[in-house]
Scaffold this active site. Structure first.
Site, PDB file in Angstrom:
ATOM      1  N   ASN A   9       1.062  -1.529  -0.604  1.00  0.00           N
ATOM      2  CA  ASN A   9      -0.036   0.020  -0.123  1.00  0.00           C
ATOM      3  C   ASN A   9       1.016   1.253  -0.227  1.00  0.00           C
ATOM      4  O   ASN A   9       1.356   1.259   1.418  1.00  0.00           O
ATOM      5  CB  ASN A   9      -0.811   0.158   1.139  1.00  0.00           C
ATOM      6  CG  ASN A   9      -1.551   1.096   1.114  1.00  0.00           C
ATOM      7  OD1 ASN A   9      -1.497   2.274   0.503  1.00  0.00           O
ATOM      8  ND2 ASN A   9      -2.329   0.950   2.455  1.00  0.00           N
ATOM      9  N   LYS A  11      -0.434   4.233  -0.379  1.00  0.00           N
ATOM     10  CA  LYS A  11      -0.077   4.786   0.187  1.00  0.00           C
ATOM     11  C   LYS A  11      -0.193   6.948  -0.446  1.00  0.00           C
ATOM     12  O   LYS A  11      -0.386   6.415  -1.938  1.00  0.00           O
ATOM     13  CB  LYS A  11       0.270   5.259   1.662  1.00  0.00           C
ATOM     14  CG  LYS A  11      -0.417   4.397   2.457  1.00  0.00           C
ATOM     15  CD  LYS A  11      -0.130   4.676   4.120  1.00  0.00           C
ATOM     16  CE  LYS A  11      -0.205   3.001   4.918  1.00  0.00           C
ATOM     17  NZ  LYS A  11      -0.219   3.002   6.027  1.00  0.00           N
ATOM     18  N   HIS A  98      -9.746   1.055   5.306  1.00  0.00           N
ATOM     19  CA  HIS A  98      -8.905   1.325   5.339  1.00  0.00           C
ATOM     20  C   HIS A  98      -8.870   2.213   6.766  1.00  0.00           C
ATOM     21  O   HIS A  98      -9.041   3.460   6.894  1.00  0.00           O
ATOM     22  CB  HIS A  98      -6.656   1.781   4.573  1.00  0.00           C
ATOM     23  CG  HIS A  98      -5.685   1.710   4.830  1.00  0.00           C
ATOM     24  ND1 HIS A  98      -5.515   2.818   5.814  1.00  0.00           N
ATOM     25  CD2 HIS A  98      -4.932   1.213   5.251  1.00  0.00           C
ATOM     26  CE1 HIS A  98      -4.494   2.826   6.828  1.00  0.00           C
ATOM     27  NE2 HIS A  98      -4.004   1.321   5.288  1.00  0.00           N
ATOM     28  N   GLU A 100      -6.965   4.959   7.646  1.00  0.00           N
ATOM     29  CA  GLU A 100      -7.116   6.325   7.122  1.00  0.00           C
ATOM     30  C   GLU A 100      -8.316   6.694   6.669  1.00  0.00           C
ATOM     31  O   GLU A 100      -8.418   7.359   6.718  1.00  0.00           O
ATOM     32  CB  GLU A 100      -5.522   6.082   6.363  1.00  0.00           C
ATOM     33  CG  GLU A 100      -4.058   6.306   7.718  1.00  0.00           C
ATOM     34  CD  GLU A 100      -2.947   5.492   6.486  1.00  0.00           C
ATOM     35  OE1 GLU A 100      -3.351   5.448   5.473  1.00  0.00           O
ATOM     36  OE2 GLU A 100      -2.576   5.021   6.982  1.00  0.00           O
ATOM     37  N   GLU A 170      -5.170  -5.109  10.449  1.00  0.00           N
ATOM     38  CA  GLU A 170      -4.631  -3.838  10.777  1.00  0.00           C
ATOM     39  C   GLU A 170      -4.371  -3.137  12.247  1.00  0.00           C
ATOM     40  O   GLU A 170      -5.798  -2.001  12.060  1.00  0.00           O
ATOM     41  CB  GLU A 170      -4.387  -2.662   9.537  1.00  0.00           C
ATOM     42  CG  GLU A 170      -4.333  -3.383   8.201  1.00  0.00           C
ATOM     43  CD  GLU A 170      -3.600  -3.090   7.020  1.00  0.00           C
ATOM     44  OE1 GLU A 170      -2.246  -2.768   6.832  1.00  0.00           O
ATOM     45  OE2 GLU A 170      -3.490  -1.224   6.996  1.00  0.00           O
ATOM     46  N   GLY A 176       2.285   2.602  10.774  1.00  0.00           N
ATOM     47  CA  GLY A 176       3.636   3.476  10.879  1.00  0.00           C
ATOM     48  C   GLY A 176       4.582   3.371  11.890  1.00  0.00           C
ATOM     49  O   GLY A 176       4.726   4.577  12.233  1.00  0.00           O
ATOM     50  N   SER A 216       3.297  -1.957  10.631  1.00  0.00           N
ATOM     51  CA  SER A 216       4.433  -2.236  11.092  1.00  0.00           C
ATOM     52  C   SER A 216       5.968  -3.665  10.199  1.00  0.00           C
ATOM     53  O   SER A 216       6.446  -3.644  11.011  1.00  0.00           O
ATOM     54  CB  SER A 216       5.227  -1.786  12.011  1.00  0.00           C
ATOM     55  OG  SER A 216       4.469  -0.496  12.319  1.00  0.00           O
TER      56      SER A 216
HETATM   57  P1  13P Z   1       3.697  -0.042   7.707  1.00  0.00           P
HETATM   58  O1  13P Z   1       3.411  -1.588   7.539  1.00  0.00           O
HETATM   59  O2  13P Z   1       3.903   1.289   7.532  1.00  0.00           O
HETATM   60  O3  13P Z   1       2.776   0.338   9.217  1.00  0.00           O
HETATM   61  O4  13P Z   1       1.692   1.065   7.227  1.00  0.00           O
HETATM   62  C1  13P Z   1       0.909  -0.158   7.103  1.00  0.00           C
HETATM   63  C2  13P Z   1       0.100  -0.112   6.134  1.00  0.00           C
HETATM   64  O5  13P Z   1      -1.784   0.636   6.716  1.00  0.00           O
HETATM   65  C3  13P Z   1      -0.728  -1.231   5.173  1.00  0.00           C
HETATM   66  O6  13P Z   1      -2.249  -0.829   4.766  1.00  0.00           O
END
Ligand code: 13P
Length: 254
Positions: A9, A11, A98, A100, A170, A176, A216
């Site tokens: 992803n 982002k 997601h 976010e 997740e 992150g 992560s």
């Molecule tokens: P990270 O791997 O940067 O923690 O992000 C995970 C994520 O949100 C994947 O959709």
């Protein structure tokens, strides 16, 4: 046997040229180094989709996906992108729900159920994200939260449509942050998710559902996580922006 998938992803990262070179590197490395049956999905910003799908055409190992889609088929929704448009680029997957999107864009389970329907009607495979916040885990509400996200977001589907869904667990506190769920913590939730699916659709559907872990994930911890019986791969954020790291995670399944 359910599919093993490692999905990236990106982002809101990578301009057009950067995205093309990152993806080309990934495709080449996967070609040269991946020996297993695992599947790779790269979920890029919309601007890259068509070009990446062209590069992945005929490639049995690598697919392309989007990170969001609108719930309506089409219409006066300035600035939005429909599932049909995404599918027309050659993309085959779309991340929905997601954390976010839930957090910054107010996406609810009810809205996500509609997005799932529209994506499926347009032949996109949703990668449906669920997971609890730190606050919810500390209050010991994580199982209830996940149960509700599944029930309200997905369990209106019939078994055939549900079969098109990839689930990504997740935990929001692991995204992150550099804090990964331990493999035991992740496995515990993955078992729980599979149990919910079995309760709704039966054991066979549950056993065929791919459930990814995200948060992560990196080349160091992927081995432990992916070795868990109910963890079928990962949804990778930060580490998917570096071809070496991403493909090393993919190679965990070699
Ligand atoms: P990270 O791997 O940067 O923690 O992000 C995970 C994520 O949100 C994947 O959709």
């Amino acid at each position: 046997m359910r599919k093993k998938i490692v999905a990236g992803n990106w982002k809101m990262n990578m301009d057009y040229e950067e995205g093309l070179s990152l993806f080309s590197e990934v495709v080449n490395m996967v070609h040269d180094e991946v020996t297993g049956k695992q599947h790779v999905v790269v979920c890029s910003p919309f601007i890259h989709l068509h070009s990446l799908a062209q590069l992945a055409k005929g490639n049995a190992r690598v697919s392309v996906g989007a990170q969001n889609a609108h719930q309506a088929e089409s219409g006066a929704f300035t600035g939005e992108i429909s599932a049909k448009m995404i599918r027309s680029t050659g993309a085959e997957y779309v991340i929905l729900g997601h954390s976010e999107r839930r957090q910054y864009f107010g996406e609810t389970n009810e809205l996500l159920a509609k997005k799932v329907d529209t994506a499926l009607q347009n032949s996109l495979n949703p990668i449906f994200c669920i997971g609890e916040t730190l606050h919810e885990r500390e209050a010991n509400r994580h199982f209830t939260i996940i149960e509700t996200q599944l029930a309200e977001g997905l369990f209106h589907l019939d078994a055939e449509h549900f079969g098109q869904i990839v689930i990504a667990y997740e935990p929001v506190w692991a995204i992150g942050t550099g804090v990964t769920a331990t493999s035991a913590q992740a496995q515990e939730i993955h078992i729980f998710i599979r149990k919910q699916i079995a309760g709704q659709y039966g054991q066979e559907v549950a056993d065929n559902t791919t459930i990814l872990y995200g948060g992560s994930c990196n080349p160091k911890n992927a081995g432990d996580l992916f070795a868990q019986a109910d963890i079928d791969g990962g949804l990778i954020g930060g580490a998917s922006l570096k071809s070496r790291d991403f493909v090393d995670i993919v190679k965990t399944f070699n």
